[in-house]
Design a protein around this motif. Structure first.
Motif, PDB file in Angstrom:
ATOM      1  N   PRO A  75       0.250  21.455  -6.488  1.00 13.78           N
ATOM      2  CA  PRO A  75       0.992  19.896  -6.201  1.00 13.78           C
ATOM      3  C   PRO A  75       1.425  19.680  -4.662  1.00 13.78           C
ATOM      4  O   PRO A  75       1.709  17.689  -4.738  1.00 13.78           O
ATOM      5  CB  PRO A  75       2.379  20.339  -7.177  1.00 13.78           C
ATOM      6  N   SER A  76       1.593  19.952  -3.584  1.00 17.70           N
ATOM      7  CA  SER A  76       1.777  19.726  -2.632  1.00 17.70           C
ATOM      8  C   SER A  76       1.062  19.315  -2.070  1.00 17.70           C
ATOM      9  O   SER A  76       0.968  17.968  -1.248  1.00 17.70           O
ATOM     10  CB  SER A  76       3.190  21.033  -2.022  1.00 17.70           C
ATOM     11  N   ARG A  77       0.023  19.850  -2.169  1.00 20.15           N
ATOM     12  CA  ARG A  77      -1.097  19.908  -1.265  1.00 20.15           C
ATOM     13  C   ARG A  77      -1.633  18.655  -2.003  1.00 20.15           C
ATOM     14  O   ARG A  77      -1.788  17.131  -0.895  1.00 20.15           O
ATOM     15  CB  ARG A  77      -2.745  20.754  -1.483  1.00 20.15           C
ATOM     16  N   THR A  78      -1.567  17.983  -3.673  1.00 19.22           N
ATOM     17  CA  THR A  78      -2.092  16.879  -3.917  1.00 19.22           C
ATOM     18  C   THR A  78      -1.560  15.477  -3.348  1.00 19.22           C
ATOM     19  O   THR A  78      -2.041  14.685  -3.254  1.00 19.22           O
ATOM     20  CB  THR A  78      -2.052  16.625  -5.290  1.00 19.22           C
ATOM     21  N   ALA A  79      -0.110  15.925  -3.234  1.00 13.84           N
ATOM     22  CA  ALA A  79       0.868  15.374  -2.625  1.00 13.84           C
ATOM     23  C   ALA A  79       1.008  14.484  -1.342  1.00 13.84           C
ATOM     24  O   ALA A  79       0.349  13.075  -0.899  1.00 13.84           O
ATOM     25  CB  ALA A  79       2.375  15.599  -3.122  1.00 13.84           C
ATOM     26  N   MET A  80       0.380  15.686  -0.572  1.00 12.69           N
ATOM     27  CA  MET A  80      -0.016  15.496   0.655  1.00 12.69           C
ATOM     28  C   MET A  80      -1.022  14.154   1.067  1.00 12.69           C
ATOM     29  O   MET A  80      -1.303  13.613   1.830  1.00 12.69           O
ATOM     30  CB  MET A  80       0.048  16.453   1.317  1.00 12.69           C
ATOM     31  N   LEU A  81      -2.463  14.550   0.352  1.00 11.43           N
ATOM     32  CA  LEU A  81      -3.506  13.969   0.586  1.00 11.43           C
ATOM     33  C   LEU A  81      -3.420  12.847  -0.281  1.00 11.43           C
ATOM     34  O   LEU A  81      -4.089  11.608   0.517  1.00 11.43           O
ATOM     35  CB  LEU A  81      -4.563  14.647  -0.946  1.00 11.43           C
ATOM     36  N   LEU A  82      -2.309  12.248  -1.056  1.00 12.91           N
ATOM     37  CA  LEU A  82      -2.201  10.736  -1.602  1.00 12.91           C
ATOM     38  C   LEU A  82      -1.504  10.374  -0.494  1.00 12.91           C
ATOM     39  O   LEU A  82      -1.365   8.750  -0.681  1.00 12.91           O
ATOM     40  CB  LEU A  82      -1.156  11.048  -3.276  1.00 12.91           C
ATOM     41  N   VAL A  83      -0.252  10.863   0.257  1.00 11.40           N
ATOM     42  CA  VAL A  83       0.246  10.310   1.281  1.00 11.40           C
ATOM     43  C   VAL A  83      -0.363   9.607   1.936  1.00 11.40           C
ATOM     44  O   VAL A  83       0.007   8.610   2.950  1.00 11.40           O
ATOM     45  CB  VAL A  83       1.460  11.291   1.744  1.00 11.40           C
ATOM     46  N   LEU A  84      -1.143  10.300   2.647  1.00  7.90           N
ATOM     47  CA  LEU A  84      -1.802  10.162   3.427  1.00  7.90           C
ATOM     48  C   LEU A  84      -3.545   9.150   3.543  1.00  7.90           C
ATOM     49  O   LEU A  84      -4.587   8.523   3.650  1.00  7.90           O
ATOM     50  CB  LEU A  84      -2.734  11.491   4.257  1.00  7.90           C
ATOM     51  N   HIS A  85      -3.913   9.215   2.212  1.00  4.62           N
ATOM     52  CA  HIS A  85      -5.094   8.558   1.540  1.00  4.62           C
ATOM     53  C   HIS A  85      -5.561   7.097   1.364  1.00  4.62           C
ATOM     54  O   HIS A  85      -6.593   7.001   2.230  1.00  4.62           O
ATOM     55  CB  HIS A  85      -5.433   8.873  -0.046  1.00  4.62           C
ATOM     56  N   ILE A 133       0.741  -1.383   0.285  1.00  3.83           N
ATOM     57  CA  ILE A 133       0.220  -0.017   0.385  1.00  3.83           C
ATOM     58  C   ILE A 133       0.805   1.161  -0.361  1.00  3.83           C
ATOM     59  O   ILE A 133       0.369   2.263  -0.639  1.00  3.83           O
ATOM     60  CB  ILE A 133      -0.932   0.226   1.287  1.00  3.83           C
ATOM     61  N   ALA A 134       2.050   1.432   0.848  1.00  3.67           N
ATOM     62  CA  ALA A 134       3.031   2.290   0.765  1.00  3.67           C
ATOM     63  C   ALA A 134       3.503   2.439  -0.164  1.00  3.67           C
ATOM     64  O   ALA A 134       3.797   3.439  -1.104  1.00  3.67           O
ATOM     65  CB  ALA A 134       4.040   2.063   1.712  1.00  3.67           C
ATOM     66  N   GLU A 135       3.580   1.273  -1.011  1.00  2.67           N
ATOM     67  CA  GLU A 135       4.393   1.687  -2.092  1.00  2.67           C
ATOM     68  C   GLU A 135       3.924   2.513  -3.496  1.00  2.67           C
ATOM     69  O   GLU A 135       3.935   3.451  -4.286  1.00  2.67           O
ATOM     70  CB  GLU A 135       4.689   0.474  -3.318  1.00  2.67           C
ATOM     71  N   HIS A 136       1.966   1.543  -4.083  1.00  5.21           N
ATOM     72  CA  HIS A 136       1.391   2.949  -4.545  1.00  5.21           C
ATOM     73  C   HIS A 136       1.126   4.548  -3.860  1.00  5.21           C
ATOM     74  O   HIS A 136       0.759   4.788  -4.523  1.00  5.21           O
ATOM     75  CB  HIS A 136      -0.553   1.664  -4.371  1.00  5.21           C
ATOM     76  N   SER A 137       0.915   4.455  -2.609  1.00  9.25           N
ATOM     77  CA  SER A 137       0.907   5.772  -1.920  1.00  9.25           C
ATOM     78  C   SER A 137       1.632   6.077  -2.436  1.00  9.25           C
ATOM     79  O   SER A 137       1.494   7.786  -2.931  1.00  9.25           O
ATOM     80  CB  SER A 137       0.770   5.741   0.047  1.00  9.25           C
ATOM     81  N   TRP A 138       2.947   5.884  -2.786  1.00  9.14           N
ATOM     82  CA  TRP A 138       3.837   7.396  -2.584  1.00  9.14           C
ATOM     83  C   TRP A 138       3.770   7.662  -4.414  1.00  9.14           C
ATOM     84  O   TRP A 138       4.079   8.861  -4.934  1.00  9.14           O
ATOM     85  CB  TRP A 138       5.438   5.778  -2.930  1.00  9.14           C
ATOM     86  N   ARG A 139       3.904   6.090  -5.353  1.00  7.82           N
ATOM     87  CA  ARG A 139       4.115   7.236  -6.608  1.00  7.82           C
ATOM     88  C   ARG A 139       2.531   7.649  -6.761  1.00  7.82           C
ATOM     89  O   ARG A 139       2.813   8.106  -7.882  1.00  7.82           O
ATOM     90  CB  ARG A 139       3.838   5.628  -7.938  1.00  7.82           C
TER      91      ARG A 139
END
Length: 189
Positions: free
Chosen positions: A58-68, A36-42
């Motif tokens: 882009p930063s906010r979007t990336a943070m949403l995905l790190v946590l989703h 799941i972490a590998e998926h979240s990273w990419r």
């Protein structure tokens, strides 16, 4: 200084995502699927690209995905077919439990990010949702390249879910791309 034991516990729990596998790929016959972490990273990398091109943050979007997918430490990665038979607690409730012992600012940051992602209404959340689906498509393309012949349903459902033109255009490029073409570029020099 605040008591950081709750934040430490949250970080340790998030580490479970490094060990938990994406279960849908087992259905496709992948013997050792991504975590799941590998998926979240990419997905975070993908979201950063999409948001940059769509004019979102882009930063906010990336943070949403790190946590989703952090709620999956407690409810697991339920494959699409499993969702027809199970009722999982909503992400907000899981996150509230996960962060209960965290400092208020950490609680608010995580809660707000998960709520924004789940609502899918802000430009960043729309880009994040697209990145989540596009990362699945990328992974399916890579598994197909490795000889897994049963991934087309994942490609089709990912394509159908994309909302932004950037994500749809990237998907078309990815479907035609050679997964290891980047490695061959060094030989051209």
């Amino acid at each position: 200084m605040n008591d950081l034991s709750g934040a430490a516990g949250y970080l340790l729990e998030a580490g479970m995502l490094k060990r938990a596998r994406r279960s849908g790929w087992w259905i496709a016959g992948v013997r050792d699927p991504e975590s799941i972490a590998e998926h979240s990273w990419r997905a975070a990398m993908t979201g950063m690209v999409i948001a940059s091109l769509e004019g979102a943050d882009p930063s906010r979007t990336a943070m949403l995905l790190v946590l989703h997918d952090t709620p999956e430490t407690r409810i697991g990665d339920i494959p699409k077919i499993g969702r027809d038979y199970l009722t999982a607690t909503d992400a907000a409730s899981v996150v509230a439990d996960q962060t209960a012992a965290c400092p208020d600012r950490v609680k608010a940051t995580v809660h707000d990010a998960i709520a924004e992602f789940e609502a899918g209404e802000t430009p960043e959340a729309i880009c994040a949702k697209d990145a989540d689906k596009l990362e699945c498509l990328i992974q399916a393309v890579e598994y197909r390249h490795q000889g897994v012949t049963t991934v087309q349903p994942w490609i089709d459902s990912s394509l159908a879910a994309l909302q932004t033109e950037t994500a749809r255009s990237l998907a078309r490029e990815l479907l035609e791309a050679e997964p290891l073409a980047w490695e061959q570029t060094r030989e051209a020099k």
